[in-house]
Design an enzyme around this catalytic site. Structure first.
Site, PDB file in Angstrom:
ATOM      1  N   VAL A 136      -3.899  10.523 -30.053  1.00  0.00           N
ATOM      2  CA  VAL A 136      -3.607   9.079 -29.802  1.00  0.00           C
ATOM      3  C   VAL A 136      -4.035   8.307 -30.920  1.00  0.00           C
ATOM      4  O   VAL A 136      -5.019   8.156 -31.532  1.00  0.00           O
ATOM      5  CB  VAL A 136      -4.646   8.434 -28.459  1.00  0.00           C
ATOM      6  CG1 VAL A 136      -4.388   7.153 -28.400  1.00  0.00           C
ATOM      7  CG2 VAL A 136      -4.498   9.496 -27.294  1.00  0.00           C
ATOM      8  N   PRO A 137      -2.911   8.053 -31.877  1.00  0.00           N
ATOM      9  CA  PRO A 137      -3.080   7.552 -33.102  1.00  0.00           C
ATOM     10  C   PRO A 137      -3.685   6.136 -33.299  1.00  0.00           C
ATOM     11  O   PRO A 137      -2.995   5.194 -33.853  1.00  0.00           O
ATOM     12  CB  PRO A 137      -1.530   7.443 -33.876  1.00  0.00           C
ATOM     13  CG  PRO A 137      -0.743   7.179 -32.540  1.00  0.00           C
ATOM     14  CD  PRO A 137      -1.506   8.017 -31.126  1.00  0.00           C
ATOM     15  N   CYS A 138      -4.972   6.313 -33.256  1.00  0.00           N
ATOM     16  CA  CYS A 138      -5.664   4.769 -33.404  1.00  0.00           C
ATOM     17  C   CYS A 138      -5.824   4.425 -34.800  1.00  0.00           C
ATOM     18  O   CYS A 138      -6.005   3.323 -35.310  1.00  0.00           O
ATOM     19  CB  CYS A 138      -7.105   4.835 -32.841  1.00  0.00           C
ATOM     20  SG  CYS A 138      -8.184   6.251 -33.045  1.00  0.00           S
ATOM     21  N   HIS A 139      -5.537   5.406 -35.957  1.00  0.00           N
ATOM     22  CA  HIS A 139      -5.245   5.197 -37.316  1.00  0.00           C
ATOM     23  C   HIS A 139      -4.409   4.333 -37.720  1.00  0.00           C
ATOM     24  O   HIS A 139      -4.320   3.827 -38.788  1.00  0.00           O
ATOM     25  CB  HIS A 139      -5.680   6.673 -37.920  1.00  0.00           C
ATOM     26  CG  HIS A 139      -4.293   7.411 -37.687  1.00  0.00           C
ATOM     27  ND1 HIS A 139      -4.392   8.391 -36.563  1.00  0.00           N
ATOM     28  CD2 HIS A 139      -3.100   7.838 -38.226  1.00  0.00           C
ATOM     29  CE1 HIS A 139      -3.052   9.157 -36.639  1.00  0.00           C
ATOM     30  NE2 HIS A 139      -2.415   8.631 -37.582  1.00  0.00           N
TER      31      HIS A 139
END
Length: 175
Positions: A136-139
């Site tokens: 889950v690409p929170c970056h």
């Protein structure tokens, strides 16, 4: 949902260019990814291979995968689930600000946050609680001015992930 006693919890480690990640799954669905500085808390079950997760992480770090196709078991508040779902919709190699992310989420999920900056701050808090970073690409969420702000794995890892996705650099193990 079933209790941990009834569920099959499993975990394993994954040697990534970002350091050793701990992967935790329940009934075959990924529930957490922990960076080396944050060992998993609570029940993690039995150590078991998680080949689908490892294979997709290999492809991602190798530059051959842009989206993950893994079963996830994400538990959270309605706001958290909305934030995490929206994170998954951010295209590979792109970024958005916390404010932009907040405007993409139903305002009814922010009963105490009436001002845009309050909603952006609330979103930032929930982005920071993403249980399965990278997948889950929170970056991909950055400050309104383009700055890198906050990342559970550290800003050096956030920069490395963004560089990988933008083709700026090959991801090498962090020192």
């Amino acid at each position: 949902w079933r209790s941990a006693v009834e569920s099959e919890m499993s975990w394993n480690t994954y040697e990534s260019p970002l350091g050793t990640l701990t992967l935790v799954a329940e009934d075959g669905a990924l529930t957490r990814i922990c960076f080396p500085e944050e060992p998993p808390r609570g029940e993690v079950g039995t150590r078991r291979d998680l080949p689908a997760v490892a294979a997709q992480l290999d492809e991602y770090f190798g530059g051959d995968r842009q989206a993950f196709d893994l079963p996830l078991e994400l538990r959270g508040t309605p706001l958290q689930l909305a934030v995490w779902a929206r994170l998954r919709a951010i295209p590979y190699g792109e970024t958005i600000s916390y404010g932009e992310l907040a405007t993409a989420i139903d305002p009814a999920l922010f009963p105490a946050a009436t001002e845009p900056h309050q909603r952006a701050r609330a979103v930032g808090t929930e982005v920071g609680r993403t249980p399965t970073p990278i997948v889950v690409p929170c970056h991909r969420v950055i400050g309104a001015d383009g700055s890198l702000t906050g990342y559970g794995g550290g800003l050096n890892r956030k920069r490395a992930l963004l560089d990988l996705e933008q083709g700026v650099a090959q991801l090498l193990p962090l020192a």
